[in-house]
Write an enzyme that holds these catalytic residues in place. Structure first.
Site, PDB file in Angstrom:
ATOM      1  N   ASP A   7       0.859  -1.177   0.000  1.00  0.00           N
ATOM      2  CA  ASP A   7       0.000   0.000   0.000  1.00  0.00           C
ATOM      3  C   ASP A   7       0.902   1.235   0.000  1.00  0.00           C
ATOM      4  O   ASP A   7       2.078   1.153   0.387  1.00  0.00           O
ATOM      5  CB  ASP A   7      -0.894  -0.032   1.249  1.00  0.00           C
ATOM      6  CG  ASP A   7      -1.746   1.208   1.400  1.00  0.00           C
ATOM      7  OD1 ASP A   7      -2.428   1.584   0.433  1.00  0.00           O
ATOM      8  OD2 ASP A   7      -1.708   1.821   2.493  1.00  0.00           O
ATOM      9  N   ASP A   9      -0.265   5.010   0.846  1.00  0.00           N
ATOM     10  CA  ASP A   9      -0.546   6.062   1.830  1.00  0.00           C
ATOM     11  C   ASP A   9      -0.477   5.550   3.260  1.00  0.00           C
ATOM     12  O   ASP A   9      -1.117   4.552   3.610  1.00  0.00           O
ATOM     13  CB  ASP A   9      -1.923   6.665   1.563  1.00  0.00           C
ATOM     14  CG  ASP A   9      -2.028   7.223   0.146  1.00  0.00           C
ATOM     15  OD1 ASP A   9      -1.082   7.893  -0.291  1.00  0.00           O
ATOM     16  OD2 ASP A   9      -3.052   6.968  -0.513  1.00  0.00           O
TER      17      ASP A   9
END
Length: 219
Positions: A7, A9
């Site tokens: 991922d 963020d």
């Protein structure tokens, strides 16, 4: 083939690229300042697991409707280099390199738009980028998205689409995220990792004895 799914963020970078991008657009005079408060209210719903991602994307893409895609890509490359690069966690870079040395397939997978994620994927030397796709007509943005959104279960669907839906792609795979919104992805991989986990993910990670990683910016 082992996948290493990261991922973006709050996992590889400190902060949320979409929120930072909106602030950047406001600073550059491309979006009204009033959008920030509404976007933050939507992000609060995200952290509660209640966000309507279609609604969020339609709202945040409004200022870009009608703009040339080439213009946006150039601006986002500048944004990634000038704003996001300094937010990358060194431990994240080290983990990416560890997977690269193993010969794993590196995938940056995010619920942010491809205009923000693709420049980061190039910067990080990832093999693949999975992000929310932007719709365009004759080279200009429509302000809408297309295809399956890479959000929650959509991340698993997009990985299956990318690799032909073969079950073996998940064998020996690793996944890294900070958010309980990524539980479908983390449950799909063989080796889930909770990075700086938000409370919802931390609880699950503790219950299932998943590794919890604490990554920090260099001082």
């Amino acid at each position: 083939m082992a996948l290493a799914l990261f991922d973006l963020d709050e996992t590889l970078i400190a902060g949320d690229s979409a929120s930072l991008w909106l602030a950047y657009m406001v600073t550059e005079g491309l979006a009204p300042e009033a959008m920030i408060a509404e976007e933050q209210a939507m992000m609060s719903l995200y952290h509660q697991g209640k966000m309507d991602m279609h609604q969020y994307m339609a709202f945040t893409l409004q200022p870009l409707a009608g703009k040339p895609r080439t213009w946006l890509d150039s601006l986002c490359q500048h944004f990634a280099e000038g704003v996001l690069r300094e937010r990358i966690y060194p431990e994240g870079l080290a983990r990416i390199e560890w997977h690269r040395q193993r010969g794993d397939v590196l995938v940056l997978i995010s619920a942010s738009g491809e205009h923000l994620v693709a420049p980061m994927a190039r910067m990080l030397g990832m093999d693949h980028c999975v992000a929310i796709l932007l719709d365009e007509e004759e080279g200009r943005l429509t302000g809408q998205t297309r295809g399956t959104l890479s959000f929650r279960e959509g991340k698993v669907s997009r990985v299956n689409q990318l690799f032909g839906g073969e079950p073996h792609v998940w064998q020996e795979s690793h996944g890294y995220s900070d958010s309980h919104n990524d539980l479908p992805l983390l449950r799909a991989v063989a080796h889930p990792h909770a990075v700086n986990p938000a409370p919802g993910l931390r609880q699950v990670a503790e219950e299932l004895d998943w590794p919890r990683l604490s990554w920090q910016l260099a001082v």
